[in-house]
Motif scaffolding. Structure first.
Motif, mmCIF file in Angstrom:
data_model
loop_
_atom_site.group_PDB
_atom_site.id
_atom_site.type_symbol
_atom_site.label_atom_id
_atom_site.label_comp_id
_atom_site.label_asym_id
_atom_site.label_seq_id
_atom_site.Cartn_x
_atom_site.Cartn_y
_atom_site.Cartn_z
ATOM 1 N N ARG A 329 -28.395 2.799 29.637
ATOM 2 C CA ARG A 329 -29.653 3.448 29.233
ATOM 3 C C ARG A 329 -30.655 2.402 28.748
ATOM 4 O O ARG A 329 -31.846 2.479 29.062
ATOM 5 N N ARG A 330 -30.174 1.427 27.984
ATOM 6 C CA ARG A 330 -31.072 0.383 27.491
ATOM 7 C C ARG A 330 -31.696 -0.386 28.653
ATOM 8 O O ARG A 330 -32.866 -0.771 28.607
ATOM 9 N N GLU A 333 -34.594 1.681 29.742
ATOM 10 C CA GLU A 333 -35.510 2.215 28.727
ATOM 11 C C GLU A 333 -36.124 1.151 27.824
ATOM 12 O O GLU A 333 -37.169 1.395 27.222
ATOM 13 N N ASP A 334 -35.500 -0.023 27.707
ATOM 14 C CA ASP A 334 -35.969 -1.040 26.771
ATOM 15 C C ASP A 334 -37.211 -1.752 27.327
ATOM 16 O O ASP A 334 -37.127 -2.513 28.302
#
Length: 366
Positions: A329-330, A333-334
């Motif tokens: 996810r990072r 999304e980061d």
């Protein structure tokens, strides 16, 4: 001019050199490629290729045979802590299989210039034996001149290899600070394969590409198993590249699909991120496309490469067994990962293109 390109018998070593070879051919030069193994089995489109391997080539067998006689070094290499010590021994042995046929080819074809990559010391030795200028074409996240020196030092051939007539490096300054050589923009080459239609347009979910090493061996596809297991808990589309024959008849989660051989540079154009083994070619392709990447540290250069990208902030270095849904996810999304990747992409775009290098650096050999 006649220009001979020489690479170790692995596509990951040959393919980064193809854009310059194409630029030189477009400028009217006669280009010949010398390699073997996978690189000869999947040759760059439109180029004649001479197989210069002495007998059947099995990289894994050569590497293991070289390391078994050095058990302490083997332990460090498997942990990714051997630096350039192990690679010198391994590719010294690889080049012992190439050097005589390459020397004979240089004598027979009479190139004006020999272009070789850092782990193909056979090209440098063959050029020196025939007093032909040699150009070192980088393809790593190390100092390429250093890699060449440790490789030629471990070859059985005892030839004083002169300094390269030119050193071309494809590593951006911010990723490999202090590397020597003339910058050359890394341009991805996908092996001449066509991109599947399904990958030409973005999907409705963020697309995460998943790639694995082209060198077969224990654990080389373990990342595929890990992603298949984690995918249902991540709101993204996962595309397993070069994986149709790896996943067999397995039932995949709805958000996972496997495709055959696909050109990674083109596939990255519609991707949000990529997970891969840490090979230099994939790293440079992702950086040029400003796509955040998750690399899995491991033997050879993989741990070093992962650390370089993590230090630059353009990706994550996570061992396969520690990849979890949060890391995936990072990755998509980061905003900091995306920003750093975009910065490096701009840096790469400012480096001289292959066509420019073909008309400037190679002009002095004409």
């Amino acid at each position: 001019m006649r220009i001979l390109f020489v690479a170790a018998p692995l596509i990951g070593h040959l393919y980064p050199m193809v854009p310059l070879a194409e630029a030189l051919r477009a400028a009217g030069h006669d280009v010949l490629v010398a390699s073997g193994g996978d690189a000869a089995a999947r040759p760059p489109a439109g180029f004649p290729v001479e197989d210069v391997v002495d007998g059947p080539f099995n990289f894994g067998r050569i590497a293991l045979g070289t390391m078994l006689s050095r058990p302490r070094l083997l332990v460090r290499e498997l942990a990714g802590r051997a630096g350039t010590d192990a690679v010198g021994h391994i590719f010294g042995a690889v080049n012992d299989r190439l050097v005589e046929a390459t020397t004979a080819l240089v004598g027979r074809w009479r190139p004006d210039v020999v272009v070789h990559e850092p782990l193909c010391g056979a090209g440098a030795v063959a050029a020196a034996r025939h007093d032909v200028p040699a150009v070192l074409h980088g393809n790593t996240l190390f100092d390429d001149a250093l890699l060449l020196s440790v490789t030629t030092a471990k070859m059985r051939a005892r030839v004083d290899v002169p300094a390269s007539a030119a050193v071309l490096r494809i590593s951006p300054d911010s990723v490999v600070p202090g590397a020597s050589g003339q910058p050359l923009r890394p341009v991805g080459y996908g092996g001449g394969a066509s991109l599947p239609q399904s990958l030409r347009e973005p999907g409705t979910l963020p697309r995460i590409l998943v790639s694995h090493s082209t060198i077969a061996g224990p654990g080389s596809t373990s990342v595929l198993d890990r992603i298949i297991r984690l995918a249902p808990s991540v709101d993204a589309e996962f595309v397993l590249l070069r994986a149709v024959d790896k996943v067999g008849g397995r039932t995949l989660p709805p958000n996972v699909r496997a495709v055959g051989w696909a050109p990674v540079p083109e596939a990255l154009e519609t991707a949000s991120a990529i997970v891969h083994h840490g090979g230099a070619g994939t790293i440079f392709a992702a950086l040029a496309a400003s796509v955040p990447q998750l690399l899995t540290p491991g033997p050879g250069d993989r741990t070093h490469n992962g650390q370089r990208i993590a230090d630059r902030g353009a990706g994550l270095a996570v061992p396969v067994k520690r990849i979890d849904a949060a890391a995936l996810r990072r990755l998509i999304e980061d905003a900091r990962l995306r920003a750093a990747s975009t910065e490096v992409a701009a840096e790469i775009a400012a480096m001289p293109a292959p066509a420019e290098i073909a008309s400037t650096v190679f002009a002095k050999f004409g």
